[in-house]
Design a protein around this motif. Structure first.
Motif, mmCIF file in Angstrom:
data_model
loop_
_atom_site.group_PDB
_atom_site.id
_atom_site.type_symbol
_atom_site.label_atom_id
_atom_site.label_comp_id
_atom_site.label_asym_id
_atom_site.label_seq_id
_atom_site.Cartn_x
_atom_site.Cartn_y
_atom_site.Cartn_z
ATOM 1 N N PRO A 174 0.800 -1.682 0.027
ATOM 2 C CA PRO A 174 0.297 0.339 -0.023
ATOM 3 C C PRO A 174 0.931 1.313 0.101
ATOM 4 N N GLY A 175 1.865 0.822 0.202
ATOM 5 C CA GLY A 175 3.048 2.435 0.425
ATOM 6 C C GLY A 175 3.232 2.952 -1.034
ATOM 7 N N CYS A 176 3.253 2.086 -2.379
ATOM 8 C CA CYS A 176 3.404 2.467 -3.559
ATOM 9 C C CYS A 176 1.881 3.315 -3.998
ATOM 10 N N LEU A 177 2.466 4.133 -5.380
ATOM 11 C CA LEU A 177 1.151 4.711 -5.367
ATOM 12 C C LEU A 177 1.682 3.836 -7.022
ATOM 13 N N VAL A 178 -0.046 3.516 -7.850
ATOM 14 C CA VAL A 178 0.398 3.191 -9.015
ATOM 15 C C VAL A 178 -0.636 4.667 -9.816
ATOM 16 N N LEU A 179 -0.016 5.307 -11.351
ATOM 17 C CA LEU A 179 -0.824 5.682 -11.510
ATOM 18 C C LEU A 179 -0.860 5.666 -13.402
#
Length: 692
Positions: free
Chosen positions: A167-172
């Protein structure tokens, strides 16, 4: 000239300039206006907690809507919250082709600094979530705070294998089509710019005085462009190139060009897929006419049809199992085309008509460049002009908004890319205006230039060869070993794409074969040669060899493929390659290749624990080596046969073969080999005496 840029509060965390990987993002336009509503929507969606995986933001918009520029702008503003870095991958080729998720995962792993040499080759399952590269990427992201920007995603099947349980990563992700099937995605959909932002963009690109003196003309031009950023930029480039052209007249020209293009309806152009709501001329999406501020981003499911919410059934309960994040969906859709009556097509038609013959020829030729990305070195080869002249032409095309600027090469050389939204039109123009012989000559010049660049890089990296004459003229030369390494690694994907395309077309196998050979010699010298890249190159060698009936070369390629599979521990696949290599070697009547193939297959059986077959294949290899008089190989194979006999508890036969090996080693004077075999024989006798 003052630059108007959209602003938003910087996120907390490390200063953005200290976050690794920001330089991997596309350069993006120097001028950026508007999109405050969409930026705020992305910011709000980014802080929503995700259930057991990385949060996913989707930015959906038609070609020319500026979705990539907005994604880059957002990434820069929030990069400080992701101190472990920013990763970037483009998941569509400029021609709309689909990039497999396994290939994207390997490149993302390299950006993380992971050693892809340890990542096994793709398995028989293909590019799904179980692909070794995708598994390795998700494992590498665990425990990190990383921002992944995935541009131009075609379908959910590309995206979901890359989503980590972190959850600490973000995908755009940016997309032109629907990403149906992935749970808990609420896309931000782009329409046109609002009236104020469109006027600001024109003023900054053309000149505030020229636009400010004709506000009605500026409004008409923005309306004619559908307030699309790409169309506005193309028309601004036309106005800069024609100072005598009135803004109002430019708007009329565009309307006429759109009307004429809509009547033409060239064969092969399909109606656009209703992937996202198309912007109306005033910038509102379908269903937004008369509601709220012009150009506000609408958030909702990006699916086909007028009722987006009804296309995907909501889950009965939160999906916690990673396998449940994506439900099986339809086959990947075709790329979303730009319809002929789109303002973008009209703006491109006008911009192209204003080019000189040399500029138009260069622009068409760039569709032949690997990944449609070029610098003066490759562009000059495509059109057959000096590199400085090519650099000037490239810069002029970028000034007219017909090329996108890429991050510069390691030595600071400017690099450019044909925007995907323009690629299909340029291909059709190339097929119409350039003779087939000219196109083939341009491709041949490009391949020869790439061969010379690769050979130059190899000579700089391989100090054992000594300094030799550089095969390139001064402006094209690589300056040092470090420069050569950076060039090879930076251009690896375009190089692989160039050779794969050439071999796929089958008309330039000679030049393509030389490029494959040069890459196979050069990439390992960088210290970062991925097994998957070498595997691809050897497969290309095999394709050419079988096409031209060269069994010896085909056998060598299969042996190399077998060695790569064996190094990855995939013994069944390696055995298949070795057996195929044996057939080609027999056709070529090449005893050395036969022996190599037999020994490779024997090693696979040995690794799989099949001592009986291992002994049989080692024995066959031994017979070939003995007929060749290769005593060193004979001694080695006698020891291997002895090991296989020992594994079958045939101790007398094993001791006999060990003793025969010692005899050969004594005859050729190999003391180190004698010591090793004598130790193995002593261990065998000790175990037998101990009751083994």
């Amino acid at each position: 000239m003052a630059r108007k840029t959209a602003t938003m509060e910087a996120g907390t965390g490390a200063p953005a300039e200290r976050v690794p990987g920001l330089d991997r993002l596309p350069a993006g336009p120097a001028l950026f206006v508007g999109r405050r509503t969409e930026l705020a929507a992305l910011r709000a969606a980014a802080v929503r907690p995700a259930e057991g995986r990385s949060p996913v933001l989707v930015l959906a918009g038609r070609p020319g809507s500026g979705r990539t520029a907005l994604a880059v702008r957002f990434a820069v503003t929030v990069a400080g919250q992701y101190p472990d870095g920013v990763l970037f991958a483009r998941l569509s080729a400029p021609d709309g082709g689909r990039v497999p998720p396994a290939r994207a995962a390997r490149r993302l792993l390299e950006q993380l600094g992971a050693d892809t040499a340890d990542v096994p080759l793709p398995g028989a399952a293909g590019d799904g979530r179980d692909d070794p590269a995708c598994v390795a990427l998700r494992a590498a992201l665990t425990g990190r705070r990383v921002l992944l920007v995935l541009d131009d995603v075609r379908d959910a099947g590309q995206l979901w294998p890359l989503l980590a349980d972190e959850p600490g990563c973000l995908v755009l992700a940016t997309t032109a089509g629907p990403l149906t099937g992935i749970e808990d995605i609420d896309p931000v959909i782009l329409g046109g710019l609002d009236r104020t932002a469109a006027a600001e963009l024109l003023g900054d690109l053309v000149g505030g005085t020229r636009i400010g003196c004709d506000p009605v003309g500026a409004a008409d031009l923005a309306e004619a462009c559908g307030s699309q950023p790409a169309a506005l930029r193309l028309m601004a480039g036309r106005l800069r190139g024609k100072p005598e052209l009135a803004v109002t007249e430019a708007a009329k020209e565009l309307l006429r060009a759109v009307a004429e293009a809509g009547k033409a309806e060239p064969e092969g152009v399909k109606e656009p897929v209703e992937a996202v709501e198309p912007p109306a001329p005033n910038g509102k999406g379908k269903g937004e006419q008369g509601k709220g501020e012009r150009g506000k981003g609408r958030r909702g499911a990006a699916v086909t049809g007028p009722e987006p919410a009804a296309a995907v059934d909501p889950p009965a309960e939160p999906a916690r199992d990673p396998a449940a994040w994506v439900r099986p969906g339809p086959e990947p859709a075709e790329p979303v085309p730009v319809p002929d009556n789109d303002p973008l097509v009209g703006a491109f038609t006008l911009a192209y008509a204003g080019l000189t013959a040399a500029q138009a020829r260069m622009l068409r030729a760039l569709t032949l460049a690997p990944a449609q990305s070029a610098d003066p070195r490759t562009a000059s080869a495509l059109v057959g002009c000096p590199a400085p002249e090519a650099a000037t032409t490239l810069a002029a095309l970028a000034e007219r908004e017909l090329l996108a600027e890429e991050p510069p090469a390691a030595d600071g050389t400017a690099r450019y890319r044909v925007p995907g939204r323009l690629h299909p039109r340029l291909v059709r123009l190339r097929e119409r205006d350039d003779r087939p012989a000219e196109i083939e000559l341009a491709r041949a010049r490009l391949l020869e230039r790439l061969v010379r660049l690769t050979e130059s890089a190899r000579s700089l990296l391989d100090s054992s060869e000594g300094a030799g004459p550089d095969p390139l003229p001064g402006p094209l030369r690589l300056k040092s070993a470090a420069h050569a390494r950076e060039w090879l690694l930076g251009e690896r994907d375009p190089l692989l794409g160039a050779v794969a395309d050439a071999i796929g077309q089958g008309d330039l196998d000679g030049s393509a074969g030389r490029l494959v050979t040069a890459l196979l010699r050069s990439l390992p010298l960088t210290g970062a040669a991925a097994p998957a890249d070498l595997h691809q190159l050897h497969e290309l060698v095999l394709t050419v060899a079988e096409r031209h009936g060269r069994p010896r070369r085909a056998s060598a390629a299969l042996l190399n493929l077998g060695d790569l599979q064996a190094a990855a521990g995939r013994w069944e696949q390696a055995s298949g390659h070795y057996r195929a290599a044996l057939e080609h070697a027999r056709t070529a009547d090449d005893e050395a290749l036969c022996a190599r193939a037999l020994e490779g297959a024997a090693g696979c059986h040995r690794a799989l624990g099949d001592a009986v077959r291992a002994a049989d294949w080692y024995g066959r290899a031994l017979g070939v080596r003995q007929s060749m008089g290769d005593q060193a190989a004979e001694a080695r194979l006698l020891a291997r046969v002895a090991e296989a006999h020992a594994a079958q508890r045939r101790f007398d036969e094993a001791e006999r073969e060990y003793r025969a090996s010692l005899s050969v080693l004594r005859r050729i004077g190999d003391e180190r080999g004698r010591e090793a075999v004598a130790a193995a024989l002593a261990e065998l006798r000790e175990r037998v005496s101990a009751g083994w």
